[in-house]
Design an enzyme around this catalytic site. Structure first.
Site, PDB file in Angstrom:
ATOM      1  N   LYS A   1      -5.411  -5.675   2.942  1.00  0.00           N
ATOM      2  CA  LYS A   1      -4.784  -5.433   1.639  1.00  0.00           C
ATOM      3  C   LYS A   1      -5.264  -6.408   0.568  1.00  0.00           C
ATOM      4  O   LYS A   1      -5.100  -6.154  -0.620  1.00  0.00           O
ATOM      5  CB  LYS A   1      -3.266  -5.460   1.765  1.00  0.00           C
ATOM      6  CG  LYS A   1      -2.712  -4.328   2.621  1.00  0.00           C
ATOM      7  CD  LYS A   1      -2.924  -2.960   1.971  1.00  0.00           C
ATOM      8  CE  LYS A   1      -2.298  -1.865   2.813  1.00  0.00           C
ATOM      9  NZ  LYS A   1      -2.492  -0.533   2.233  1.00  0.00           N
TER      10      LYS A   1
HETATM   11  N1  PMP Z   1      -1.645  -1.316   9.111  1.00  0.00           N
HETATM   12  C1  PMP Z   1      -0.891  -2.157   8.415  1.00  0.00           C
HETATM   13  C2  PMP Z   1      -0.350  -3.366   9.103  1.00  0.00           C
HETATM   14  C3  PMP Z   1      -0.588  -1.900   7.061  1.00  0.00           C
HETATM   15  O1  PMP Z   1       0.173  -2.767   6.364  1.00  0.00           O
HETATM   16  C4  PMP Z   1      -1.094  -0.731   6.468  1.00  0.00           C
HETATM   17  C5  PMP Z   1      -0.772  -0.429   5.038  1.00  0.00           C
HETATM   18  N2  PMP Z   1       0.382   0.344   4.858  1.00  0.00           N
HETATM   19  C6  PMP Z   1      -1.886   0.133   7.245  1.00  0.00           C
HETATM   20  C7  PMP Z   1      -2.149  -0.206   8.552  1.00  0.00           C
HETATM   21  C8  PMP Z   1      -2.459   1.413   6.691  1.00  0.00           C
HETATM   22  O2  PMP Z   1      -3.512   1.195   5.790  1.00  0.00           O
HETATM   23  P1  PMP Z   1      -3.662   2.114   4.515  1.00  0.00           P
HETATM   24  O3  PMP Z   1      -2.430   1.900   3.669  1.00  0.00           O
HETATM   25  O4  PMP Z   1      -4.906   1.672   3.849  1.00  0.00           O
HETATM   26  O5  PMP Z   1      -3.721   3.521   4.989  1.00  0.00           O
END
Ligand code: PMP
Length: 344
Positions: free
Chosen positions: A48
């Site tokens: 992130k």
């Molecule tokens: N794994 C974790 C620990 C996350 O915080 C997130 C984000 N919501 C994701 C996977 C999924 O990634 P994305 O939001 O880019 O689909």
């Protein structure tokens, strides 16, 4: 001033360029070569960081963010930490509305990074005024000079991965990868990476990971919003109870669902077998890759990249706590015993 090209200007210089690491044991019984893109190596310990930096710098370029501006977001923790990190370096205030599924450790970390945190009930539907979506929207309306990141509905989310994670994976594999396995929450990671990689080679298959209790897989297959698919589950950050516009479903070939229990055990196994201390969704991604392998998706020549979203330190009170595992009943059906700790 020290003259040394090895010194970073600040912590944000270290976002991205995470390692790709071969799996040597956990996938040994299935055909193919497996490599993990370990996003826990980012300074904020998750992928992130990439979207926080990209979205904030894009808002700066557009003149939307000014000195002293407030940045607001809904987050299961990781995005919040990354936004807080970027805000510190760039001098913005950070307000976060988080889901009550987020661990207390995660909330403490956000506080430690100077953010103001609102904890909202996980069971509240998106249009409930107590949901973290509604709270963030209200705070945005009430706070002058504020920016709402809105990662689920912001195209800059997947663009960040299109511009960084995708090219990194392509270059690290010399363009030889055949498959990607990635979790989907906002869908930013999988959509952005898929767009870049499929532009280079349309034959690369992008295999999504969803949770039981989430709508994504069914929606991908039928285009319908089937409310019966939605029920509470434990994994934080994976799957969704709404359709995020940050997800480009056409760029995902197929979804596989994993259980809370299997994902938790797989994360623990990943630590013990490969020395990779990762988060809950990383366990889900490895579990899904093994399920895909069992379904015959890979052969001896496959080069499969698994994107592991974050670091394990955020889950000490959850999957890495034997008490928590027992409370969930996750030790009941498995042969694995809780590792012994002796108190002297
Ligand atoms: N794994 C974790 C620990 C996350 O915080 C997130 C984000 N919501 C994701 C996977 C999924 O990634 P994305 O939001 O880019 O689909």
């Amino acid at each position: 001033m020290i003259q040394n090209t090895g010194i970073s200007e600040n912590i944000l210089d270290l976002v991205g360029n995470t390692p790709l690491i071969k799996l040597n044991k956990i996938t040994k019984d299935v055909p193919g070569n497996f490599y993990v893109k370990y996003e826990g190596f980012n300074p904020g310990h998750s992928m992130k960081d990439r979207i926080a930096l990209h979205i904030i710098e894009e808002a700066e370029r557009q003149g939307i963010l000014k000195e002293g501006s407030t940045i607001i977001e809904t987050t299961s923790g990781n995005t919040g930490f990354s936004i807080a990190l970027v805000s510190i370096i760039k001098g913005y205030k950070c307000i976060l509305a988080v889901n009550s599924k987020a661990s207390s450790g995660k909330i403490n970390m956000l506080k430690a990074m100077g953010a103001k945190v609102y904890v909202c009930p996980a069971h509240a539907k998106a249009d409930d005024p107590r949901s973290y979506y509604s709270v963030a929207k209200r705070l945005h309306e009430e706070t002058a000079n504020s920016v709402y990141i809105n990662q689920y509905f912001n195209q800059l989310n997947s663009e960040a991965h299109y511009l960084s994670t995708g090219p990194e994976i392509w270059n690290q594999t010399n363009g030889e990868l055949t498959h990607i396995v990635a979790a989907s929450g906002t869908g930013g990671t999988i959509s952005g990476v898929s767009k870049y990689v499929k532009e280079q080679n349309p034959n690369v298959k992008v295999l999504g990971v969803d949770a039981f209790g989430s709508i994504l897989k069914k929606f991908h297959e039928t285009g319908e919003f089937d409310k019966d698919e939605i029920y509470p589950y434990r994994i934080e950050g994976l799957g969704k109870n709404l359709i995020p516009s940050a997800t480009n479903f056409e760029l995902i070939d197929v979804f596989e669902k994993v259980t809370d229990e299997a994902a938790a055990h797989k994360a623990r196994e990943l630590a013990i077998t490969e020395g990779l201390f990762t988060g809950y969704t990383s366990g889900a991604v490895v579990q899904a890759a093994l399920q895909y392998a069992e379904k015959g998706y890979f052969d001896e020549n496959s080069k499969v990249v698994l994107i592991l979203p974050d670091h394990g330190s955020r889950y000490m009170e959850k999957i890495y706590s034997d008490d928590w595992m027992k409370e969930q009943g996750f030790f009941d059906s498995q042969t694995e015993e809780a590792p012994a700790v002796e108190y002297i």
